[in-house]
Design a protein around this motif. Structure first.
Motif, PDB file in Angstrom:
ATOM      1  N   GLY A  84      61.736  56.742  17.268  1.00  0.00           N
ATOM      2  CA  GLY A  84      61.233  55.885  18.329  1.00  0.00           C
ATOM      3  C   GLY A  84      59.789  56.173  18.682  1.00  0.00           C
TER       4      GLY A  84
ATOM      5  N   LEU B 160      59.738  53.099  11.179  1.00  0.00           N
ATOM      6  CA  LEU B 160      58.936  53.117  12.400  1.00  0.00           C
ATOM      7  C   LEU B 160      57.450  53.162  12.074  1.00  0.00           C
TER       8      LEU B 160
ATOM      9  N   ILE C  23      59.968  51.553  21.552  1.00  0.00           N
ATOM     10  CA  ILE C  23      60.577  51.016  20.332  1.00  0.00           C
ATOM     11  C   ILE C  23      61.596  52.024  19.833  1.00  0.00           C
ATOM     12  N   ASP C  24      62.828  51.602  19.625  1.00  0.00           N
ATOM     13  CA  ASP C  24      63.873  52.467  19.075  1.00  0.00           C
ATOM     14  C   ASP C  24      64.369  51.879  17.761  1.00  0.00           C
ATOM     15  N   VAL C  25      64.262  52.679  16.704  1.00  0.00           N
ATOM     16  CA  VAL C  25      64.659  52.255  15.362  1.00  0.00           C
ATOM     17  C   VAL C  25      65.926  53.012  14.970  1.00  0.00           C
TER      18      VAL C  25
ATOM     19  N   ILE D 107      57.042  42.891  16.399  1.00  0.00           N
ATOM     20  CA  ILE D 107      57.931  43.942  15.900  1.00  0.00           C
ATOM     21  C   ILE D 107      59.070  43.333  15.080  1.00  0.00           C
TER      22      ILE D 107
ATOM     23  N   THR E 207      67.743  48.531  12.331  1.00  0.00           N
ATOM     24  CA  THR E 207      67.706  47.626  13.472  1.00  0.00           C
ATOM     25  C   THR E 207      66.763  48.223  14.515  1.00  0.00           C
ATOM     26  N   VAL E 208      66.144  47.355  15.280  1.00  0.00           N
ATOM     27  CA  VAL E 208      65.145  47.790  16.262  1.00  0.00           C
ATOM     28  C   VAL E 208      65.463  47.195  17.624  1.00  0.00           C
TER      29      VAL E 208
ATOM     30  N   THR F 221      59.711  44.339  11.092  1.00  0.00           N
ATOM     31  CA  THR F 221      60.771  45.325  10.928  1.00  0.00           C
ATOM     32  C   THR F 221      61.253  45.350   9.486  1.00  0.00           C
TER      33      THR F 221
ATOM     34  N   GLU G  97      67.513  57.920  13.281  1.00  0.00           N
ATOM     35  CA  GLU G  97      66.917  57.353  14.489  1.00  0.00           C
ATOM     36  C   GLU G  97      65.471  57.816  14.628  1.00  0.00           C
TER      37      GLU G  97
END
Length: 459
Positions: free
Chosen positions: A324, A230, A205-207, A348, A357-358, A352, A322
């Motif tokens: 993750g 996150l 998962i990258d936020v 997810i 954005t994810v 969110t 950022e």
């Protein structure tokens, strides 16, 4: 054939066999390191030579897009079952080298344990399959079953190219069942037949929030913090007791039978001893299930790593833009990895927070596997273990995953029997890997007896 005949053969040839195993273990066939590519090929050639010396036919080293596969067959037991032996000849890296008491590729026996990289995982156990075949030829003059061999050089890096090889060669590899010796016993002197493995589904998962890190004094309280976002997503995955809250996650889970729950309970696993060993006050997991049930037969969702923000010495007052996390789920029959990933994506998206954005990227995927533990092949394995070890074999499931097992199931559509002789304490993947020679000696006899037992079955 009386078990004593096998015993006598292995006693007479023990030193010779150990010297041969030393040769195999001396080859640094580390599949993950490109500088050992030729060593991996040398190990494949060593296996090819061994099969040819056993008078196995159609022996070949077959190329793949990665490291090669070794194949061979002997199909002259008319009307008898065919077994496909599987194992791997590649090994893990040896780092950290300074923690090894002896050199990892110079095998040494200490206190009736054989120390070397690959001793237990999986060269030692592959070697046992070969020597069992040798003993059967020597004592019977023939084999009680038909045999095929499939040994790969990429198991330690995920068997990336083996599924394609199996698909392309499924007629050549056709058999009544697959026999794998790459699992552990329940404990010293306690043989076990692993009849199930959990599958695997993994994601990252990258936020992302603002277009850069922001000063927490100027923007704190007014702009979303990627790490907070996150954490909010991650905390939505499970309740305080470990129950997974992803909608639909449990829909396809096959429940444990009462017979299985009783078999697990009969193993009398010592949860108090485990707590002491791990240095924790309490174990954790789904309510209503024992530790063995949670780790063998229930699905999981675990956070394996979190990254983002500042973690150096002192403090840096920023709002990270950022963050993750890496997530893996262990899956049980009849869960589908692709479906689980789709459910995670939906969950997810639903959870969110505003202001970020994810993105979700998939990795590591493997289906679960289960052979009914009342299957004739499993029962025959139990009889052979008990003859040699003089105690009943335990029926266990593995909490981990061997994705290639599910591949055999899906492509060849035959049962897979997991008959391992290692112990979980033998440091596979770690410094000072070793193999208890008591189980090497007894395991050879078990394998011989098992193939004789299988010859009596109608499959």
């Amino acid at each position: 054939m009386e078990l004593q005949h096998f015993h006598d053969y292995f006693e007479e040839n023990r030193e010779k066999h150990l010297q041969e195993l030393f040769e195999f273990l001396s080859i640094p066939s580390i599949s993950s390191l490109s500088e050992h590519k030729q060593d991996v090929e040398r190990a494949a050639q060593w296996l090819k030579n061994q099969l040819e010396q056993l008078n196995i036919e159609n022996v070949s080293i077959d190329p793949t897009a990665g490291h090669p596969v070794v194949y061979g067959e002997w199909l002259h037991a008319e009307g008898k079952p065919t077994v496909l032996f599987y194992g791997h000849y590649d090994v893990q890296p040896v780092d950290p080298l300074n923690l090894w008491e002896t050199e990892p590729f110079k095998p040494e026996i200490r206190e009736n344990k054989l120390y070397a990289r690959g001793a237990s995982d999986d060269k030692g156990q592959v070697f046992m399959q070969l020597k069992a075949i040798e003993a059967l030829f020597a004592t019977l003059g023939t084999l009680p079953v038909n045999v095929k061999f499939l040994y790969e050089g990429e198991e330690e890096i995920g068997s990336a190219h083996l599924p394609a090889y199996i698909e392309e060669n499924k007629e050549k590899l056709s058999a009544d069942f697959v026999l794998i010796s790459d699992t552990s016993m329940y404990g010293p002197g306690k043989p076990a037949i692993c009849y199930g493995l959990r599958g695997l589904a993994g994601i990252q998962i990258d936020v992302r929030g603002a277009n850069s890190d922001l000063h927490s004094g100027l923007y704190g309280g007014g702009v979303q913090n990627a790490i907070h976002a996150l954490v909010e997503i991650l905390s939505s995955f499970r309740d305080k007791n470990g129950k997974i809250l992803v909608e639909g996650f449990y829909d396809d889970v096959r429940p444990l039978t009462e017979e299985e729950r009783k078999a697990f309970a009969d193993l009398q696993f010592d949860e108090e001893a485990l707590k002491k060993e791990l240095g924790v006050d309490e174990l954790f997991g789904e309510e209503g299930y024992s530790f063995l049930e949670r780790t063998w037969a229930r699905p999981t969702l675990e956070i394996n790593g979190i990254f983002g923000g500042f973690s150096g010495e002192g403090i840096k007052t920023v709002l990270p833009n950022e963050a993750g996390a890496k997530i893996t789920c262990r899956l049980v029959p009849d869960q589908d990895p692709d479906k689980i990933v789709a459910l995670l994506r939906r969950h997810i998206e639903k959870h969110t927070p505003k202001g970020v954005t994810v993105s979700v990227n998939e990795f590591d995927n493997g289906a679960p596997y289960l052979t009914p533990f009342d299957h004739p092949l499993i029962k025959a394995a139990s009889r052979s273990y008990e003859k040699v070890y003089q105690v009943p074999a335990a029926f266990t499931r593995g909490g981990g995953s061997i994705p290639i097992v599910a591949t055999f199931d899906q492509i060849l559509k035959v049962p897979v029997v997991l008959m391992g002789f290692g112990l979980s304490t033998e440091n596979f993947h770690a410094p000072n890997e070793h193999f208890h020679l008591e189980n090497f000696d007894k395991g050879l006899r078990v394998l011989c007896d098992y193939l004789c037992e299988v010859s009596k079955l109608s499959l």
